[in-house]
Design a protein around this motif. Structure first.
Motif, PDB file in Angstrom:
ATOM      1  N   ASP A  45      11.333  -1.854 -11.403  1.00 24.85           N
ATOM      2  CA  ASP A  45      10.740  -2.904 -11.617  1.00 24.85           C
ATOM      3  C   ASP A  45      10.939  -4.121 -10.352  1.00 24.85           C
ATOM      4  N   LEU A  46      11.270  -3.574  -9.329  1.00 26.70           N
ATOM      5  CA  LEU A  46      11.466  -4.305  -8.161  1.00 26.70           C
ATOM      6  C   LEU A  46      10.112  -4.906  -7.466  1.00 26.70           C
ATOM      7  N   PHE A  47       8.933  -4.066  -7.851  1.00 23.54           N
ATOM      8  CA  PHE A  47       7.664  -4.563  -7.528  1.00 23.54           C
ATOM      9  C   PHE A  47       6.994  -4.938  -8.879  1.00 23.54           C
ATOM     10  N   ASP A  48       6.333  -5.925  -9.158  1.00 21.69           N
ATOM     11  CA  ASP A  48       5.620  -6.182 -10.548  1.00 21.69           C
ATOM     12  C   ASP A  48       4.056  -5.457 -10.554  1.00 21.69           C
ATOM     13  N   GLY A  49       3.782  -5.345 -11.848  1.00 23.89           N
ATOM     14  CA  GLY A  49       2.701  -4.857 -11.898  1.00 23.89           C
ATOM     15  C   GLY A  49       1.256  -5.019 -10.993  1.00 23.89           C
ATOM     16  N   ARG A  50       1.357  -6.339 -10.847  1.00 23.57           N
ATOM     17  CA  ARG A  50       0.238  -6.906  -9.724  1.00 23.57           C
ATOM     18  C   ARG A  50       0.515  -6.306  -8.378  1.00 23.57           C
ATOM     19  N   GLU A  51       1.530  -6.126  -7.832  1.00 27.81           N
ATOM     20  CA  GLU A  51       2.177  -5.720  -6.823  1.00 27.81           C
ATOM     21  C   GLU A  51       1.743  -4.208  -6.708  1.00 27.81           C
ATOM     22  N   ARG A  52       2.172  -3.505  -7.618  1.00 27.86           N
ATOM     23  CA  ARG A  52       2.023  -1.853  -7.696  1.00 27.86           C
ATOM     24  C   ARG A  52       0.503  -1.702  -7.667  1.00 27.86           C
ATOM     25  N   ALA A  53      -0.349  -2.443  -8.354  1.00 30.57           N
ATOM     26  CA  ALA A  53      -1.604  -2.251  -8.402  1.00 30.57           C
ATOM     27  C   ALA A  53      -2.127  -2.446  -7.119  1.00 30.57           C
ATOM     28  N   ALA A  54      -1.994  -3.518  -6.371  1.00 30.51           N
ATOM     29  CA  ALA A  54      -2.418  -3.765  -5.013  1.00 30.51           C
ATOM     30  C   ALA A  54      -1.824  -2.477  -3.982  1.00 30.51           C
ATOM     31  N   LEU A  55      -0.671  -2.120  -4.361  1.00 32.76           N
ATOM     32  CA  LEU A  55      -0.201  -1.089  -3.381  1.00 32.76           C
ATOM     33  C   LEU A  55      -0.835   0.357  -3.604  1.00 32.76           C
ATOM     34  N   ALA A  56      -1.109   0.537  -4.989  1.00 32.26           N
ATOM     35  CA  ALA A  56      -1.923   1.787  -5.226  1.00 32.26           C
ATOM     36  C   ALA A  56      -2.913   1.762  -4.703  1.00 32.26           C
ATOM     37  N   LEU A  57      -3.813   0.576  -4.663  1.00 29.78           N
ATOM     38  CA  LEU A  57      -5.175   0.590  -4.320  1.00 29.78           C
ATOM     39  C   LEU A  57      -4.979   0.787  -2.589  1.00 29.78           C
ATOM     40  N   THR A  58      -4.343   0.026  -1.898  1.00 28.87           N
ATOM     41  CA  THR A  58      -3.743   0.109  -0.641  1.00 28.87           C
ATOM     42  C   THR A  58      -3.935   1.584  -0.114  1.00 28.87           C
ATOM     43  N   GLU A  59      -2.964   2.357  -0.659  1.00 30.04           N
ATOM     44  CA  GLU A  59      -2.642   3.628  -0.539  1.00 30.04           C
ATOM     45  C   GLU A  59      -4.106   4.288  -0.706  1.00 30.04           C
ATOM     46  N   ALA A  60      -4.829   4.442  -1.843  1.00 34.74           N
ATOM     47  CA  ALA A  60      -5.905   4.937  -2.166  1.00 34.74           C
ATOM     48  C   ALA A  60      -7.295   4.608  -1.029  1.00 34.74           C
ATOM     49  N   VAL A  61      -7.372   3.387  -0.515  1.00 32.11           N
ATOM     50  CA  VAL A  61      -8.229   2.874   0.422  1.00 32.11           C
ATOM     51  C   VAL A  61      -8.100   3.532   1.730  1.00 32.11           C
TER      52      VAL A  61
END
Length: 148
Positions: free
Chosen positions: A78-94
């Motif tokens: 939980d070091l990164f919250d759900g919003r941050e995790r969603a942004a990071l997942a999108l960053t990796e995908a893009v």
């Protein structure tokens, strides 16, 4: 004149800088913006941009532990919250686009955390950092040339 404009064509640097500023402003969260730019730069092996955005994240108050574990954000609990995790997942995908598209589940998770405007700015930010990364890596620009 910044280090970037000395290393790149002035018009290209100004255009990318304007897109970056607009995307960051529209995203509205400078720390999240830095996390996104750091993660893309890690994936692209851009030492110049990593050096710059790690320094900027620290200036914005980001914790060292989160910066240290950003490359392993999925395993960081939980070091990164759900919003941050969603942004990071999108960053990796893009950034990687290995399947030729962003997976629906990744996009839908990001859309659940960001309204349409902020999502557009987030994707704009991911796009512009990938452009910066490719320019700096392509020009073989080493870290250390950036000053605020």
């Amino acid at each position: 004149m910044t280090a970037r404009t000395r290393l790149l064509d002035r018009e290209v640097a100004q255009a990318l800088s304007a897109l970056s500023a607009a995307a960051k402003k529209g995203l509205g969260d400078p720390v999240l913006a830095e996390l996104v730019m750091i993660r893309a730069s890690q994936l692209n092996h851009c030492a110049f941009c990593l050096d710059m955005h790690l320094a900027s994240a620290r200036e914005n108050g980001e914790a060292e532990q989160r910066l240290d574990l950003l490359a392993a954000w999925e395993e960081a609990g939980d070091l990164f919250d759900g919003r941050e995790r969603a942004a990071l997942a999108l960053t990796e995908a893009v950034t990687e686009l290995t399947g030729g598209f962003v997976p629906d589940a990744v996009y839908e998770e990001a859309a659940a955390h960001f309204d349409d405007g902020r999502l557009a700015h987030l994707i704009g930010l991911i796009t512009v950092i990938n452009s910066w990364n490719r320019l700096m890596v392509g020009r073989r620009i080493p870290p250390g040339g950036w000053t605020p």
